[in-house]
Write a protein that holds these residues in place. Sequence first.
Motif, PDB file in Angstrom:
ATOM      1  N   TYR A   1       0.831  -1.211   0.000  1.00  0.00           N
ATOM      2  CA  TYR A   1       0.000   0.000   0.000  1.00  0.00           C
ATOM      3  C   TYR A   1       0.864   1.259   0.000  1.00  0.00           C
ATOM      4  CZ  TYR A   1      -3.201   3.601   1.699  1.00  0.00           C
ATOM      5  OH  TYR A   1      -3.925   4.754   1.838  1.00  0.00           O
ATOM      6  N   ASP A   2       1.878   1.293   0.849  1.00  0.00           N
ATOM      7  CA  ASP A   2       2.741   2.475   0.918  1.00  0.00           C
ATOM      8  C   ASP A   2       3.432   2.735  -0.421  1.00  0.00           C
ATOM      9  OD1 ASP A   2       2.066   2.942   3.531  1.00  0.00           O
ATOM     10  OD2 ASP A   2       3.876   2.023   4.393  1.00  0.00           O
ATOM     11  N   ARG A   3       3.822   1.673  -1.085  1.00  0.00           N
ATOM     12  CA  ARG A   3       4.447   1.842  -2.395  1.00  0.00           C
ATOM     13  C   ARG A   3       3.448   2.407  -3.408  1.00  0.00           C
ATOM     14  NH1 ARG A   3       8.116  -3.755  -2.729  1.00  0.00           N
ATOM     15  NH2 ARG A   3       9.885  -2.930  -1.523  1.00  0.00           N
ATOM     16  N   MET A   4       2.215   1.948  -3.333  1.00  0.00           N
ATOM     17  CA  MET A   4       1.186   2.480  -4.230  1.00  0.00           C
ATOM     18  C   MET A   4       1.034   3.984  -4.017  1.00  0.00           C
ATOM     19  SD  MET A   4      -1.105   2.048  -6.598  1.00  0.00           S
ATOM     20  CE  MET A   4      -1.303   0.259  -6.694  1.00  0.00           C
ATOM     21  N   ILE A   5       0.894   4.396  -2.777  1.00  0.00           N
ATOM     22  CA  ILE A   5       0.729   5.817  -2.475  1.00  0.00           C
ATOM     23  C   ILE A   5       1.951   6.610  -2.944  1.00  0.00           C
ATOM     24  CG2 ILE A   5       0.452   7.516  -0.636  1.00  0.00           C
ATOM     25  CD1 ILE A   5      -2.033   5.800  -1.221  1.00  0.00           C
ATOM     26  N   HIS A   6       3.125   6.070  -2.720  1.00  0.00           N
ATOM     27  CA  HIS A   6       4.362   6.766  -3.090  1.00  0.00           C
ATOM     28  C   HIS A   6       4.433   7.017  -4.596  1.00  0.00           C
ATOM     29  CE1 HIS A   6       8.578   7.860  -3.342  1.00  0.00           C
ATOM     30  NE2 HIS A   6       8.804   6.834  -4.167  1.00  0.00           N
ATOM     31  N   TYR A   7       4.179   5.986  -5.392  1.00  0.00           N
ATOM     32  CA  TYR A   7       4.343   6.145  -6.839  1.00  0.00           C
ATOM     33  C   TYR A   7       3.200   6.938  -7.476  1.00  0.00           C
ATOM     34  CZ  TYR A   7       8.396   3.204  -6.482  1.00  0.00           C
ATOM     35  OH  TYR A   7       9.646   2.725  -6.139  1.00  0.00           O
ATOM     36  N   VAL A   8       2.027   6.839  -6.908  1.00  0.00           N
ATOM     37  CA  VAL A   8       0.935   7.687  -7.398  1.00  0.00           C
ATOM     38  C   VAL A   8       1.229   9.146  -7.063  1.00  0.00           C
ATOM     39  CG1 VAL A   8      -1.505   8.275  -7.103  1.00  0.00           C
ATOM     40  CG2 VAL A   8      -0.829   5.883  -7.375  1.00  0.00           C
ATOM     41  N   ASN A   9       1.773   9.388  -5.870  1.00  0.00           N
ATOM     42  CA  ASN A   9       2.155  10.759  -5.503  1.00  0.00           C
ATOM     43  C   ASN A   9       3.230  11.303  -6.442  1.00  0.00           C
ATOM     44  OD1 ASN A   9       0.377  11.012  -3.382  1.00  0.00           O
ATOM     45  ND2 ASN A   9       1.860  10.430  -1.806  1.00  0.00           N
ATOM     46  N   LEU A  10       4.181  10.456  -6.822  1.00  0.00           N
ATOM     47  CA  LEU A  10       5.206  10.894  -7.775  1.00  0.00           C
ATOM     48  C   LEU A  10       4.561  11.335  -9.087  1.00  0.00           C
ATOM     49  CD1 LEU A  10       8.188   8.343  -7.500  1.00  0.00           C
ATOM     50  CD2 LEU A  10       8.143  10.741  -6.775  1.00  0.00           C
ATOM     51  N   ALA A  11       3.596  10.543  -9.545  1.00  0.00           N
ATOM     52  CA  ALA A  11       2.913  10.878 -10.797  1.00  0.00           C
ATOM     53  C   ALA A  11       2.138  12.184 -10.656  1.00  0.00           C
ATOM     54  CB  ALA A  11       1.976   9.738 -11.189  1.00  0.00           C
ATOM     55  N   GLU A  12       1.440  12.343  -9.540  1.00  0.00           N
ATOM     56  CA  GLU A  12       0.663  13.565  -9.321  1.00  0.00           C
ATOM     57  C   GLU A  12       1.574  14.788  -9.251  1.00  0.00           C
ATOM     58  OE1 GLU A  12      -1.536  12.667  -5.803  1.00  0.00           O
ATOM     59  OE2 GLU A  12      -3.164  11.664  -6.891  1.00  0.00           O
ATOM     60  N   ASP A  13       2.704  14.644  -8.566  1.00  0.00           N
ATOM     61  CA  ASP A  13       3.642  15.769  -8.453  1.00  0.00           C
ATOM     62  C   ASP A  13       4.232  16.131  -9.813  1.00  0.00           C
ATOM     63  OD1 ASP A  13       3.167  15.813  -5.752  1.00  0.00           O
ATOM     64  OD2 ASP A  13       5.003  14.730  -5.201  1.00  0.00           O
ATOM     65  N   PHE A  14       4.506  15.117 -10.617  1.00  0.00           N
ATOM     66  CA  PHE A  14       5.058  15.365 -11.953  1.00  0.00           C
ATOM     67  C   PHE A  14       4.066  16.158 -12.799  1.00  0.00           C
ATOM     68  CE2 PHE A  14       5.539  14.063 -16.419  1.00  0.00           C
ATOM     69  CZ  PHE A  14       6.849  14.471 -16.650  1.00  0.00           C
ATOM     70  N   ILE A  15       2.798  15.768 -12.748  1.00  0.00           N
ATOM     71  CA  ILE A  15       1.773  16.482 -13.519  1.00  0.00           C
ATOM     72  C   ILE A  15       1.606  17.903 -12.995  1.00  0.00           C
ATOM     73  CG2 ILE A  15      -0.693  16.534 -14.082  1.00  0.00           C
ATOM     74  CD1 ILE A  15      -0.593  13.427 -13.938  1.00  0.00           C
ATOM     75  N   ALA A  16       1.571  18.044 -11.665  1.00  0.00           N
ATOM     76  CA  ALA A  16       1.386  19.370 -11.065  1.00  0.00           C
ATOM     77  C   ALA A  16       2.525  20.315 -11.435  1.00  0.00           C
ATOM     78  CB  ALA A  16       1.271  19.239  -9.550  1.00  0.00           C
ATOM     79  N   SER A  17       3.723  19.764 -11.613  1.00  0.00           N
ATOM     80  CA  SER A  17       4.877  20.608 -11.943  1.00  0.00           C
ATOM     81  C   SER A  17       4.751  21.250 -13.324  1.00  0.00           C
ATOM     82  CB  SER A  17       6.167  19.780 -11.876  1.00  0.00           C
ATOM     83  OG  SER A  17       6.234  18.843 -12.949  1.00  0.00           O
ATOM     84  N   HIS A  18       3.862  20.716 -14.143  1.00  0.00           N
ATOM     85  CA  HIS A  18       3.652  21.273 -15.481  1.00  0.00           C
ATOM     86  C   HIS A  18       2.543  22.323 -15.510  1.00  0.00           C
ATOM     87  CE1 HIS A  18       6.054  17.779 -16.533  1.00  0.00           C
ATOM     88  NE2 HIS A  18       6.195  18.263 -17.761  1.00  0.00           N
ATOM     89  N   GLY A  19       1.877  22.498 -14.372  1.00  0.00           N
ATOM     90  CA  GLY A  19       0.789  23.464 -14.326  1.00  0.00           C
ATOM     91  C   GLY A  19      -0.444  22.959 -15.058  1.00  0.00           C
ATOM     92  N   LYS A  20      -1.481  23.778 -15.082  1.00  0.00           N
ATOM     93  CA  LYS A  20      -2.710  23.393 -15.764  1.00  0.00           C
ATOM     94  C   LYS A  20      -2.520  23.460 -17.274  1.00  0.00           C
ATOM     95  CE  LYS A  20      -6.137  24.706 -12.272  1.00  0.00           C
ATOM     96  NZ  LYS A  20      -7.358  25.518 -12.007  1.00  0.00           N
ATOM     97  N   PRO A  21      -3.145  22.539 -18.002  1.00  0.00           N
ATOM     98  CA  PRO A  21      -3.027  22.604 -19.464  1.00  0.00           C
ATOM     99  C   PRO A  21      -3.759  23.826 -19.998  1.00  0.00           C
ATOM    100  CG  PRO A  21      -4.688  20.988 -18.835  1.00  0.00           C
ATOM    101  CD  PRO A  21      -4.015  21.425 -17.564  1.00  0.00           C
TER     102      PRO A  21
END
Length: 577
Positions: A106-126
């Motif tokens: 479970y912790d790994r799931m949360i970690h990698y999903v958070n990485l994906a969310e942070d990566f998208i957020a770093s690009h700002g809104k489309p």
Amino acid sequence: ALQRANLIDPSSPNPSVEKLLHAFLPHKFVDHTHSTAILAIVDQDDSEALSKKVFGNKMGFVPYIMPGFDLAKAAADVFDADPTVEGLILDKHGIFTFGDDAKQAYDRMIHYVNLAEDFIASHGKPHIEKAALPARLAKPAEIAPMLRGAVAVARGEGRFDRMISDFRTSDAIVDFINSAKIADYAGRGVSTPDLSIRIKTGPMALPAPDADKIGDYKSLIRQHVEKFAKDYRAYFETNDALDDVSRTMLDQMPRLTLVPGLGMFGHGRTLKDAKIASDVGEMWIEAVRGAEAIGDFHPLSKADLFPLEYWSLEQAKLASNKPKLLTGQVVLVTGGAGAIGAATARLFADNGAHAVVVDLDAARATEAAKKAGNGSIGVGADITDPAQMRAAFDKAVAVYGGLDILVSNAGAAWEGRIGELDDATLRKSFELNFFAHQSAAQNAVRIMLEQGTGGVLLFNTSKQAINPGPKFGAYGMPKAATLFLSRQYAVDYGAHGIRSNAVNADRIRSGLLTDAMIASRSSARGVSEKEYMAGNLLGQEVTAEDVAQAFLHQALAERTTANVTTVDGGNIAAALR
């Protein structure tokens, strides 16, 4: 059948379609999700390179393969090539993480999903170019019945498999749907193939509804639905021809409709299914928005989607939802908290309908709806007030998208010899026992005509409409007028597939015939209460449930209109001649 025969417990639920993938990995604990952030990354042309950029070497990457043995084998091969990975990214599909215990997975799931969310957020809104909207938008309640009627599945000869529509809106939903490219996004497909069993090949996008041209919008909706259905048939025929597997095409109606300026409608045979379609719609929007922020939304091709949508293991997820006689239909019952109204709401809900229970007492209406079940709702309303009556029907549209059956049941009796009755009492009785029926029918017909799928009007007219009793003129006269009203609706709206019938009931324990009245009348006649209640040709007491059965019969009798059904155990004086 072979799969179930090999289960340790053959009575257990069907395993996940990814059961083999779980089994082929050596870990005891395996988690799997369709995170929208992960989907935004894998729904790209360069998904493998992007995945590597976001997750590094800690996550293995599995190219898209349809779930089943081949995918399980490929996933196992990727893991075997590097047993240090903590999870797998499945192209166009989702994410798996695993561990030695549940918390680690479970912790790994949360970690990698958070990485994906942070990566998208770093690009700002489309950057989303907005479509031009009308100066004045129509309201959701104005278009909901039109849309609900358009997505009903026509079975021929005036018969339809109706849908329930769940309207969903928020600033985030509307902001995205207002994109000038929304039809393009919708046409590209679903963000993960598992969504196909809920919203088919993807959403249907409509133009924004102009309030000043609302009269034209109904035909516009139908044009878009017809195009969606035509495209779906082509999708099926093209892909079905690629092999020798025998398949039956599913219905071609959309399950998710996007309406710029307003929001979206999820469609389903039940309210639960409609809400799930809306939930999936929000998930789809989030995935597409994320994909557009970091690149371009390129989901699984429809050619690859087809085998999954028509895979028996996927369809088995829906197979348990066998439709009932009234599945997909909405009934509104006035006087819904009383004996007859509550029994009718329960019976219709038991047969698949969603009931709107309307009563002067809002708390009792809510309680009756709760007992009816099946997602029914209670509405408090004084139905002699046209505005409150309209609001009750608007609530039906807001929650379910429309209406199919009206049971106009509410009534009350005032006593007195007709020659001595004051005008105020007589007018009060007519307001409830006639004009409220007319108001209910007008509102029902208004919605039914917009839907274009017919409907049923059912009136409780009572024995008094046929066989007046002493001192009950104030009750009998408006009931007689309501009986005529029922037949007039049958005449005027039969061509639209709207049927109109009445029930002529007598001597039912209810608010009209209380225990005190039963005691008084039986005593006056010199009989027991039991004998009084069974004073008919059959010698049996007639119950509210018997009246409900008559209403149900009339609702289901598709070729019956202008009918009056007598429910009194046999009273020749009240029989129609």
